[in-house]
Design a protein around this motif. Sequence first.
Motif, PDB file in Angstrom:
ATOM      1  N   ALA A  17      96.016 113.122  57.275  1.00 19.44           N
ATOM      2  CA  ALA A  17      95.887 114.558  57.531  1.00 19.44           C
ATOM      3  C   ALA A  17      94.885 114.837  58.653  1.00 19.44           C
ATOM      4  O   ALA A  17      95.065 115.769  59.436  1.00 19.44           O
ATOM      5  N   PHE A  18      93.837 114.016  58.742  1.00 20.52           N
ATOM      6  CA  PHE A  18      92.824 114.192  59.791  1.00 20.52           C
ATOM      7  C   PHE A  18      93.127 113.386  61.049  1.00 20.52           C
ATOM      8  O   PHE A  18      92.366 113.436  62.010  1.00 20.52           O
ATOM      9  N   ILE A  44      94.523 111.561  53.076  1.00 17.05           N
ATOM     10  CA  ILE A  44      93.469 112.354  53.719  1.00 17.05           C
ATOM     11  C   ILE A  44      93.253 111.871  55.152  1.00 17.05           C
ATOM     12  O   ILE A  44      93.140 112.684  56.085  1.00 17.05           O
ATOM     13  N   ALA A  45      93.226 110.551  55.348  1.00 13.78           N
ATOM     14  CA  ALA A  45      93.043 109.997  56.692  1.00 13.78           C
ATOM     15  C   ALA A  45      94.198 110.399  57.609  1.00 13.78           C
ATOM     16  O   ALA A  45      93.990 110.724  58.782  1.00 13.78           O
ATOM     17  N   GLU A  60      89.266 105.352  57.431  1.00  9.48           N
ATOM     18  CA  GLU A  60      90.175 105.401  56.276  1.00  9.48           C
ATOM     19  C   GLU A  60      89.606 104.584  55.119  1.00  9.48           C
ATOM     20  O   GLU A  60      89.614 105.031  53.967  1.00  9.48           O
ATOM     21  N   VAL A  82      93.106 110.063  61.461  1.00  8.95           N
ATOM     22  CA  VAL A  82      92.254 108.889  61.662  1.00  8.95           C
ATOM     23  C   VAL A  82      92.825 107.654  60.971  1.00  8.95           C
ATOM     24  O   VAL A  82      92.117 106.668  60.787  1.00  8.95           O
TER      25      VAL A  82
END
Length: 99
Positions: A52-53, A49-50, A65, A55
């Motif tokens: 994908a964004f 997820i981190a 994260e 970060v």
Amino acid sequence: MEISGVISAIVIGIIIGVLGRLVVPGRQRIGILWTIVVGIVAALAGAAIAEAFGVNDTKGVDWIEWLIQIGLAAIGVAALDRFKSGDRGRSHHRSRSDR
């Protein structure tokens, strides 16, 4: 994945799982192995997820994260605890009509 990668995943999973467990209020009725499994899954999902964004790779500690991973671990611990306690509750508390 090399053995060092597996060991790193387990260590990070332990840390994330324990931190996630500390965030959830009350006593959780899951064992340490489930905590580690939840932590490893949360660490992997949180890293994805981190990424994908965008970060996941910052200067210094990747606090965002870590927060994502700990949040996911807390959700996983709470969900697993609720699932396990729900199973116990149904098997031990029968109504009069079931006896």
